[in-house]
Design a protein around this motif. Structure first.
Motif, short mmCIF file in Angstrom:
data_model
loop_
_atom_site.label_atom_id
_atom_site.label_comp_id
_atom_site.label_asym_id
_atom_site.label_seq_id
_atom_site.Cartn_x
_atom_site.Cartn_y
_atom_site.Cartn_z
N LYS A 1 49.99 46.66 35.81
CA LYS A 1 50.69 45.43 36.17
C LYS A 1 50.66 45.22 37.69
N ALA A 2 50.78 46.30 38.44
CA ALA A 2 50.71 46.20 39.90
C ALA A 2 49.35 45.71 40.36
N VAL A 3 48.29 46.17 39.69
CA VAL A 3 46.94 45.69 40.00
C VAL A 3 46.84 44.20 39.71
N TYR A 4 47.30 43.77 38.53
CA TYR A 4 47.22 42.36 38.16
C TYR A 4 48.00 41.47 39.14
N TYR B 1 36.93 49.35 44.03
CA TYR B 1 35.97 48.41 43.45
C TYR B 1 35.61 47.29 44.43
N ASN B 2 35.80 47.55 45.73
CA ASN B 2 35.43 46.60 46.79
C ASN B 2 36.12 45.25 46.63
N LEU B 3 37.38 45.31 46.21
CA LEU B 3 38.20 44.11 46.09
C LEU B 3 39.37 44.21 47.06
N SER B 4 39.92 43.07 47.44
CA SER B 4 41.09 43.06 48.32
C SER B 4 41.99 41.90 47.94
N VAL B 5 43.21 41.93 48.46
CA VAL B 5 44.16 40.87 48.15
C VAL B 5 43.71 39.52 48.72
N GLU B 6 42.81 39.55 49.70
CA GLU B 6 42.30 38.30 50.27
C GLU B 6 41.31 37.61 49.34
N ASP B 7 40.69 38.37 48.45
CA ASP B 7 39.76 37.77 47.49
C ASP B 7 40.54 36.95 46.46
N LYS B 8 39.96 35.87 46.00
CA LYS B 8 40.56 35.13 44.89
C LYS B 8 40.02 35.76 43.60
N ILE B 9 40.77 36.73 43.09
CA ILE B 9 40.31 37.52 41.95
C ILE B 9 40.80 36.89 40.66
N VAL B 10 39.88 36.69 39.72
CA VAL B 10 40.23 36.23 38.38
C VAL B 10 40.09 37.43 37.44
N GLY B 11 41.21 37.88 36.91
CA GLY B 11 41.19 38.99 35.96
C GLY B 11 40.84 38.50 34.56
N ILE B 12 40.16 39.35 33.80
CA ILE B 12 39.78 38.97 32.43
C ILE B 12 39.95 40.17 31.50
N THR B 13 40.60 39.94 30.35
CA THR B 13 40.57 40.91 29.26
C THR B 13 39.92 40.28 28.05
N ILE B 14 39.07 41.05 27.40
CA ILE B 14 38.48 40.66 26.12
C ILE B 14 38.62 41.85 25.19
N ARG B 15 38.42 41.62 23.89
CA ARG B 15 38.59 42.70 22.94
C ARG B 15 37.67 42.50 21.73
N PRO B 16 37.32 43.58 21.03
CA PRO B 16 36.68 43.41 19.73
C PRO B 16 37.66 42.73 18.78
N GLN C 1 52.45 49.73 44.42
CA GLN C 1 51.52 48.80 45.05
C GLN C 1 50.47 49.57 45.85
N VAL C 2 50.87 50.70 46.42
CA VAL C 2 49.92 51.54 47.16
C VAL C 2 48.80 52.00 46.22
N GLU C 3 49.19 52.44 45.02
CA GLU C 3 48.19 52.88 44.04
C GLU C 3 47.31 51.71 43.62
N ALA C 4 47.92 50.52 43.43
CA ALA C 4 47.16 49.33 43.03
C ALA C 4 46.11 48.97 44.07
N LEU C 5 46.49 49.02 45.34
CA LEU C 5 45.55 48.67 46.41
C LEU C 5 44.42 49.69 46.51
N LYS C 6 44.71 50.96 46.21
CA LYS C 6 43.66 51.97 46.18
C LYS C 6 42.62 51.65 45.10
N ILE C 7 43.12 51.18 43.95
CA ILE C 7 42.22 50.81 42.85
C ILE C 7 41.34 49.63 43.27
N LEU C 8 41.93 48.62 43.86
CA LEU C 8 41.15 47.47 44.31
C LEU C 8 40.10 47.88 45.33
N LYS C 9 40.48 48.72 46.27
CA LYS C 9 39.55 49.16 47.31
C LYS C 9 38.39 49.93 46.70
#
Length: 443
Positions: free
Chosen positions: A339-342, A246-261, A236-244
Motif C-alpha cells: 500500500k505504501a508503494v501504491y 525499479y528506476n522509478l521515483s515519486v516525480e514520475d507519473k506512475i500508473v499502477g496495474i494489476t491483472i489476474r488469471p 515509506q522508506v521501504e516503499a521508496l527503496k522498492i521504487l528506486k
C-alpha cells in the motif's frame, strides 16, 4: 475471552492478508478478547511457509486449518484459465469425501472425546480450540457467491464450514463486511439462508451486496466499509527503496496495474474472453506509455495456485509488447508495504480489487476491472465512481482507453471526492466495534 478468525490466511494474496490482519486488529480493539487466533493455510510445511510466514513474522497466533480446498496441490501454469477434465475429476472426488467427512465431524463436534477417538490430532486440536472460543469472526472479503457452476453446492459448503461448526457449538458468529451474491446454483440460496439467518452480526461492504443478501434473507443488511480501507500504510522508506530498485521515483507519473488469471465462471468461452481481456489491457498499457506515463505492473496475489497467481497473467501480458516505460515490480511484499508503494503512484488500473482499495485510500484515482461477484461495482458506486468500473467480460481496448482518458480529464474532481470519502472510514470502524461490544451487555 478467546476469538477465532476464519477462513485461513493467505500471505500470497495481499488483499486477503490485509483483510485477515485488519480483522485481527479490529477484534483486538474491542478490548474484549485476550486471545485471538487465525487459521493457517497450506497442505504441507512448504505451502504453510509460503502462505503464513509473513503473518507469523508480524506476531499473529495460528491454529490448524482442517478443511483443505478441493483444488489441492500445485498446478501447471497452462491451467490458469481452464482446468483439465482430469483436474476437475480430482476436485469432485476430493469434495465428495470432504463433504461426508466434515458433515459427520460437525454432527459430533460437541463430543470432544469422540472427536479425539475418531479423528486426527490436528482435527481434535482445532475442534478443541473452537470449543473453548467465545466468538468466531469471518474475515472481510467477497467469497459468498456462485454463478451456477456444477461445483457451486460444495463450494458453498466449503466456504461456510467453519460458520456451521461455530453455530453447532453455540458460539457467537460475526460476519465482517463482505460482498454477497449472486446465489445461483443447486442448494446455494438454501445454504446461505440456513446459515445466515442464525448469525449474531452481519455486514455487507457495499450496497449492491446488501440489497442482494437482504432480498434473499428478507431483512435489511447493514453496510460498513471493506476492512481493506482500514489498512495503515507501511514504511515509506521501504516503499521508496522498492521504487528506486525499479528506476522509478515519486516525480514520475506512475500508473499502477494489476491483472489476474480468470476462468469466467458460468460462461462457455473462457479462453476467448481471457485473451480479449489481456489484449485490451496490453493496448491500454501501450497507449498510456506512449503518452509519457510510467507503467508499473504489480503482484497483488502470488498464489496459492496458478489461477490465483497474478504473475501468470503478467507474463501473458508482457508477450504482447515491449516498452521502456513499462516495468514489472516483481516482489512478494506484505500488504502494508505494498500500500505504501501504491501511495506514490499517480493513477491505478486494477483488476485485483484490493489494489484499488489500497490506491483509493491513498487518494490515487483508479479504474476497477470487476470480477467475482458484486464487489467492484458496489464499492466504486459507494465512492461515487461507478462510471470508472467495468466488468472483466466486457473489457475492450476502446472502453479502457476512453475510461482512462476521462479519469485523467476529471483527475482533480476525483481526488477531491476521495478526500471527502476517506473522512468517514474511521466512523465505520468504530460502529462495528460498538456493535461487537453490544453482544456482551454485561462486560
Amino acid at each position: 475471552m478467546k476469538a477465532i478468525i476464519v477462513p485461513g490466511v493467505s500471505d500470497l494474496n495481499k488483499g486477503d492478508q490485509a483483510l485477515v490482519w485488519e480483522s485481527h486488529r479490529l477484534v483486538k480493539d474491542t478490548g474484549l478478547y485476550n486471545e485471538i487466533f487465525i487459521l493457517n493455510s497450506g497442505d504441507n510445511e512448504e505451502e504453510k511457509n509460503l502462505l503464513c510466514s509473513q503473518s507469523k513474522e508480524h506476531g499473529y497466533e495460528m491454529i490448524e486449518n482442517i478443511l483443505q480446498h478441493p483444488r489441492r496441490g500445485r498446478h501447471k501454469s497452462d491451467e490458469h484459465v481452464r482446468e483439465s477434465k482430469i483436474e476437475l475429476a480430482k476436485q469432485v472426488k476430493n469434495a465428495s469425501l470432504d463433504f461426508l467427512n466434515t458433515k459427520f465431524l460437525i454432527s459430533i463436534a460437541n463430543d470432544l472425546s469422540l472427536v479425539k477417538k475418531l479423528f486426527s490430532k490436528k482435527v481434535y486440536s482445532t475442534i478443541k480450540e473452537f470449543s473453548e472460543a467465545d466468538a468466531v469472526f469471518v474475515k472481510g472479503g467477497g467469497f459468498i457467491h456462485a454463478y451456477g457452476e456444477k461445483t457451486a453446492p460444495y463450494l458453498m459448503w466449503y466456504f461456510l464450514f467453519y460458520v456451521r461448526l461455530a453455530q453447532k457449538m453455540n458460539k457467537k458468529v460475526v460476519f465482517l463486511p463482505n460482498s454477497f451474491g449472486p446465489f445461483k446454483g443447486l442448494t446455494v440460496a438454501k445454504q446461505v439462508r440456513s446459515v445466515f439467518n442464525k448469525l449474531d452480526l452481519i455486514y455487507a461492504r457495499e450496497n449492491v451486496s446488501a440489497e442482494s443478501l437482504g432480498e434473499l434473507l428478507n431483512k435489511k443488511i447493514p453496510v460498513e466499509m471493506d476492512l481493506g480501507f482500514f489498512l495503515q500504510k507501511g514504511s515509506q522508506v521501504e516503499a521508496l527503496k522498492i521504487l528506486k530498485k525499479y528506476n522509478l521515483s515519486v516525480e514520475d507519473k506512475i500508473v499502477g496495474i494489476t491483472i489476474r488469471p480468470w476462468r469466467f465462471p458460468g460462461l462457455n468461452n473462457p479462453e476467448e474472453l481471457y485473451e480479449n481481456y489481456i489484449k485490451s489491457v496490453a493496448d491500454l498499457v501501450k497507449s498510456i506509455s506512449e503518452k509519457g506515463y510510467k507503467v508499473a505492473l504489480c503482484n497483488q496475489s502470488l498464489g496459492p495456485n496458478s489461477h490465483e497467481d497474478d504473475r501468470n497473467a503478467i507474463l501473458d501480458l508482457l508477450e504482447k509488447f515491449n516498452h521502456p516505460n513499462v516495468v514489472w515490480i516483481n516482489e512478494n511484499l506484505s500488504c502494508d508495504v505494498l500500500k505504501a508503494v501504491y501511495s506514490n503512484f499517480y493513477f491505478y488500473v486494477g483488476t485485483r480489487f484490493h489494489s484499488i482499495i489500497f490506491s483509493l485510500t491513498s487518494k490515487v484515482p483508479s479504474i476497477a476491472i470487476g470480477y467475482g461477484g458484486n464487489k467492484a461495482k458496489g464499492i466504486m458506486n459507494d465512492f461515487g465512481l461507478d462510471k470508472y468500473v467495468i466488468q472483466i467480460q466486457d473489457v475492450t481496448t476502446v472502453n479502457l482507453i476512453e475510461l482512462f482518458d476521462d479519469a485523467i480529464e476529471n483527475y482533480d474532481n476525483i481526488t477531491d471526492s476521495l478526500s471527502n470519502f476517506i473522512n468517514i472510514v474511521n466512523e465505520s470502524r468504530e460502529r462495528i466495534i460498538s456493535d461487537i461490544k453490544g453482544l456482551y451487555p454485561y462486560k
